[in-house]
Design a protein around this motif. Structure first.
Motif, PDB file in Angstrom:
ATOM      1  N   PHE A  38       0.838  -1.187   0.000  1.00 61.07           N
ATOM      2  CA  PHE A  38       0.000   0.000   0.000  1.00 61.07           C
ATOM      3  C   PHE A  38       0.877   1.242   0.000  1.00 61.07           C
ATOM      4  O   PHE A  38       1.940   1.280   0.645  1.00 61.07           O
ATOM      5  CB  PHE A  38      -0.912   0.022   1.218  1.00 61.07           C
ATOM      6  N   PHE A  65       0.611  -7.099   2.726  1.00 53.16           N
ATOM      7  CA  PHE A  65      -0.649  -7.500   3.341  1.00 53.16           C
ATOM      8  C   PHE A  65      -1.362  -8.468   2.401  1.00 53.16           C
ATOM      9  O   PHE A  65      -1.280  -8.343   1.175  1.00 53.16           O
ATOM     10  CB  PHE A  65      -1.532  -6.283   3.613  1.00 53.16           C
ATOM     11  N   GLU A  96      -9.885  -8.246   1.922  1.00 52.66           N
ATOM     12  CA  GLU A  96      -8.893  -8.567   2.947  1.00 52.66           C
ATOM     13  C   GLU A  96      -8.934 -10.053   3.279  1.00 52.66           C
ATOM     14  O   GLU A  96     -10.016 -10.647   3.393  1.00 52.66           O
ATOM     15  CB  GLU A  96      -9.169  -7.732   4.198  1.00 52.66           C
ATOM     16  N   TRP A 156      -5.464  -5.379   7.562  1.00 54.96           N
ATOM     17  CA  TRP A 156      -4.994  -4.219   6.814  1.00 54.96           C
ATOM     18  C   TRP A 156      -4.941  -3.004   7.732  1.00 54.96           C
ATOM     19  O   TRP A 156      -5.724  -2.890   8.688  1.00 54.96           O
ATOM     20  CB  TRP A 156      -5.919  -3.941   5.636  1.00 54.96           C
TER      21      TRP A 156
END
Length: 441
Positions: free
Chosen positions: A344, A363, A386, A393
């Motif tokens: 991210f 992640f 997720e 996350w």
């Protein structure tokens, strides 16, 4: 002595070239090649790299516009940009600008019209009920009148029967008196009876004739009365039929007016309800918990159009997901439930794409949807949620920020992966095992 003074020592040369030492370069070279050969047989995870953006699977959790439901004028702002609000909090107050709704007592007056229309409906309904009662009375009166005439007709028929019987008796008597009178005439001609006796027989005969004429007149009169009675029955039926039809027409007209009034009443009630609902639209409320951003109007007194955007609300509670864009050549390698690693924007990470377990700062996610149509950018959109089995996350994620995804594929030796890349072959196609667990978003 002078030669010994200028003799150069050779120890530095021996230290530099070290002719007396045995070289180990060959051993190191062989060792390195052996190590590299062993490395070629280490497992390597094939992968597909794709860029994406942070989003959410639920439409209600995405940023949404707050629109004005009706045209109006801004009266007061209750929030400013950046404020966090809860569902139902007041954002903006507007006032009416259309002349059709400027009356402050519009709802009350409309309800008065509804009550007046209800009174008219009740009047027409009572009138229809009275017409129904009138019809019933007329039908009963018609029935009684017809029964009366039928009774009179029965009496006339009985009278006619009696008169006919009386006529038969008179005719019998007349026949007898006629025979007697004829015999008297013959006897008088032969001189057997006197003229006085003949005159008496003649008087009796003439009286019998008179009685027969009277009886026939009575019969004719009674038959005429029977005919008049039948004509009167028809006249009564026609008269009452006209009265009943008129009353039925009045009843239907009243019912029609009542039904039309019901329609007008429903329309007025609809208008009153719409006015009441419109009055509640002057206060614009927050549709959900979130932050107010991008206010498109400012100040007091600005005019808003119908459905015009006022501001944008960003929901507070969001179940994040990533929308990746995959090239068509890589689409067959993506399937639901497939695991993906993400980097991210703003979060440091150390990536070993072939050894995801040794990476740091990534992640996990799972593919939950693959769109079947290609986008305007020439790529297919893949939604990744997720992974509940991986670490959560970060809460600092925001919708719209970037993410780099690595879709994990088949484990192969490093030498195979090098050979594949040298030849330009795509990653190996495989079907991921169907997951028996529900993906928690």
């Amino acid at each position: 002595m002078e030669l010994e003074k200028y003799t150069i020592p050779l120890t530095s040369r021996d230290l530099i070239y070290r002719y007396h030492k045995k070289s180990k370069v060959r051993q190191w070279t062989i060792g390195i090649f052996i190590f590299l050969g062993l490395v070629l047989f280490l497992p390597w995870t094939q992968n597909i790299k794709a860029k994406g953006d942070i989003t959410t699977l639920y439409q209600e959790q995405r940023p949404q516009q707050i629109n004005s439901p009706i045209p109006g004028k801004i009266v007061r702002w209750w929030v400013k940009e950046g404020d966090f609000v809860q569902k139902g909090d007041t954002i903006l107050q507007i006032s009416e600008i259309k002349e059709d709704y400027l009356d402050p007592n519009l709802v009350g007056r409309t309800r008065q019209q509804v009550e007046a229309k209800q009174g008219a409906i009740e009047f027409y309904e009572r009138k229809a009920r009275m017409s129904t009662l009138q019809i019933e009375v007329l039908q009963e009166a018609q029935k009684l009148k017809i029964e009366q005439l039928k009774n009179k007709l029965g009496q006339l028929k009985s009278k006619l029967t009696a008169e006919k019987a009386e006529l038969v008796a008179i005719e019998n008597e007349l026949t007898l008196l006629t025979d007697q009178y004829e015999r008297q005439k013959k006897m008088y001609a032969e001189g057997l009876v006197s003229q006085t006796q003949l005159q008496q027989r003649n008087a009796s005969y003439q009286n019998a004739l008179s009685k027969r004429i009277v009886a026939e007149n009575k019969i004719a009169q009674t038959e005429q009365e029977i005919l008049n009675n039948q004509i009167e029955q028809n006249g009564v039926e026609q008269e009452y039929l006209e009265k009943i039809n008129k009353a039925e027409g009045d009843r239907l007209a009243s019912m029609g007016s009542a039904v039309a009034g019901q329609g007008e009443k429903a329309k007025l009630e609809n208008m009153a309800t719409n006015y009441a609902i419109r009055n509640g639209m002057y206060i614009i409320l927050a549709p959900q918990d979130g932050q107010i951003v991008q206010a498109n109007k400012s100040g007091i007194g600005e005019i808003l159009k119908d459905s015009e955007s006022i501001a944008v609300i960003v929901p507070t509670k969001v179940n994040y997901a990533v929308e990746m864009f995959v090239k068509p050549v890589d689409l067959p390698l993506i399937s639901n439930g497939q695991r993906v690693r993400f980097m991210f924007d703003g979060f440091p990470a150390i990536i070993f794409s072939g050894w995801p377990n040794n990476s740091y700062g990534t992640f996990g996610g799972k593919v939950v949807a693959v769109e079947q149509s290609i986008g305007t950018n020439g790529q297919f959109r893949v939604l990744v949620a997720e992974d509940p089995e991986d670490r959560p996350w970060p809460e600092e994620l925001r919708i719209g920020s970037g993410a780099q995804g690595i879709a994990l594929l088949k484990n192969v030796p490093i030498w195979y992966e090098l050979w594949r890349n040298i030849n330009g072959f795509p990653p190996d196609y495989y079907s991921s095992e169907p997951s028996t667990k529900t993906v928690k978003l």
